[in-house]
Write an enzyme that holds these catalytic residues in place. Structure first.
Site, PDB file in Angstrom:
ATOM      1  N   GLU A 188       0.844  -1.210   0.000  1.00 32.08           N
ATOM      2  CA  GLU A 188       0.000   0.000   0.000  1.00 32.08           C
ATOM      3  C   GLU A 188       0.877   1.258   0.000  1.00 32.08           C
ATOM      4  OE1 GLU A 188      -3.081   0.254   3.047  1.00 32.08           O
ATOM      5  OE2 GLU A 188      -3.036   2.434   2.836  1.00 32.08           O
ATOM      6  N   THR A 223      -3.710   2.893   5.550  1.00 30.45           N
ATOM      7  CA  THR A 223      -5.053   2.647   6.093  1.00 30.45           C
ATOM      8  C   THR A 223      -5.079   1.636   7.239  1.00 30.45           C
ATOM      9  OG1 THR A 223      -5.362   0.923   4.455  1.00 30.45           O
ATOM     10  CG2 THR A 223      -6.227   3.114   3.902  1.00 30.45           C
ATOM     11  N   CYS A 274      -8.554   3.097   8.132  1.00 30.88           N
ATOM     12  CA  CYS A 274      -9.917   2.794   7.664  1.00 30.88           C
ATOM     13  C   CYS A 274     -10.809   2.301   8.809  1.00 30.88           C
ATOM     14  CB  CYS A 274      -9.857   1.784   6.535  1.00 30.88           C
ATOM     15  SG  CYS A 274      -9.557   0.114   7.107  1.00 30.88           S
TER      16      CYS A 274
HETATM   17 FE1  SF4 Z   1      -7.799  -2.362   3.620  1.00 29.25          FE
HETATM   18 FE2  SF4 Z   1      -9.518  -1.073   5.192  1.00 29.25          FE
HETATM   19 FE3  SF4 Z   1     -10.013  -1.285   2.572  1.00 29.25          FE
HETATM   20 FE4  SF4 Z   1     -10.208  -3.385   4.167  1.00 29.25          FE
HETATM   21  S1  SF4 Z   1     -11.514  -1.531   4.216  1.00 29.25           S
HETATM   22  S2  SF4 Z   1      -9.207  -3.352   2.172  1.00 29.25           S
HETATM   23  S3  SF4 Z   1      -8.555  -3.058   5.631  1.00 29.25           S
HETATM   24  S4  SF4 Z   1      -8.343  -0.178   3.510  1.00 29.25           S
END
Ligand code: SF4
Length: 314
Positions: free
Chosen positions: A131, A170, A200
């Protein structure tokens, strides 16, 4: 012989998030639409079980685009890719599908906007994680600096300290990131913060769910892969609460001597681990223990992400 009692506290939310769900669906639908093989650049999500299942359906996993033969479709993983990757796919005339999680794409667009506004970005993340590589690949070289720790943040000597912004990966630890951001705002008071937290919802919800149960457990098991950032963070969260924690990929990784003296066991799963692996572990525990299972729900999740246009049902 009667089995010893074991109270099992299962954290919720746990396991698959909306971004992982969408990424797996994209590979499955691509195989249905184009037929096997469909190439996938990098593990679609960091989970061996998921990857092996998709391999069995006809997905071929490679690390770089030049390993994809001409004329076959390719999917980019949920972690996101540098801009040069779709550009080279287009140049070669490859059909590609982008399974980048929309929450990662949101960070990509913020990076572009900040650089266009002349800011230098401090990016909080883990070196080498796909990422991070993908996000750095959205902006010209030199316009973003990686910051991994509080010590890194303290040591920064930016050329123009009044013209900074920060963004984050995230899947970081909520607490560690707050500490790094605390250093940014103290040292560079005019630094521009993201409009909404980049960590996230799935990462922060899973960490909060572990925090809610860890202190009442003698051991916490986290189902996830060692290269899954959000899963490793869950182990750290439990340990910070003073509870030993183990990361395991499958039920067979459980070592029985870990459970010596344990009467209350905590269990969770990272965002790329399917629920089936949780059930598999509960079943294995039940072969030796009288398991009293209790799910501890800290919040409900109902987010879903749209599929790319080309794969939506007609
Ligand atoms: Fe990654 Fe969060 Fe997206 Fe899931 S919701 S793929 S943990 S960024």
């Amino acid at each position: 012989m009667t089995k010893p009692a074991l109270t099992l506290l299962i954290a919720a939310p746990r396991g698959f998030c909306a971004g992982v769900d969408r990424a797996i669906r994209i590979v499955e639908l691509a195989i249905e639409r184009y037929g096997a093989p469909v190439y996938v650049r990098h593990e679609i999500v960091h989970n061996k079980f998921v990857v092996d299942n998709l391999k069995a359906k006809g997905a071929v996993f490679v690390e770089e685009l030049d390993q994809v033969p001409d004329g076959v479709p390719v999917v980019f993983s949920a972690h996101g890719v540098p801009k040069v990757v779709p550009a080279s796919a287009a140049e070669r005339g490859l059909e590609y599908l982008d399974a980048t999680c929309p929450l990662v794409s949101k960070v990509h667009r913020q990076a572009e906007r900040l650089v266009a506004a002349g800011k230098h970005i401090l990016f909080v993340g883990h070196a080498g994680h796909p990422e991070v590589i993908g996000t750095f690949g959205q902006v010209p070289e030199g316009s973003m600096t990686l910051v991994e720790t509080v010590a890194d943040a303290e040591a920064l000597e930016p050329a123009d300290p009044d013209n900074l912004a920060f963004l984050t990966q995230t899947t970081l630890s909520v607490d560690d990131t707050a500490a790094v951001v605390g250093v940014f705002t103290r040292r560079f008071p005019s630094i521009v913060a993201p409009r909404a937290d980049d960590i996230c919802y799935a990462t922060s919800n899973r960490q909060a769910a572990v925090k809610a149960i860890a202190a009442t457990c003698e051991l916490m098991l986290v189902i996830g892969a060692p290269n899954s950032s959000n899963s490793v963070r869950l182990v750290e969260v439990a340990e910070r609460e003073g509870t030993p924690a183990k990361l395991i990929q499958r039920a067979t990784d459980l070592e029985w001597d870990w459970l010596e003296g344990v009467t209350t066991l905590g269990l969770t799963a990272g965002a790329s681990a399917p629920e089936l692996l949780v059930r598999e572990l509960v079943d294995r525990l039940a072969t030796r223990y009288e398991v009293a299972e209790r799910e501890v729900v800290t919040t409900h999740e109902d987010l879903t992400f749209k599929l790319p246009r080309g794969l939506q049902a007609a």
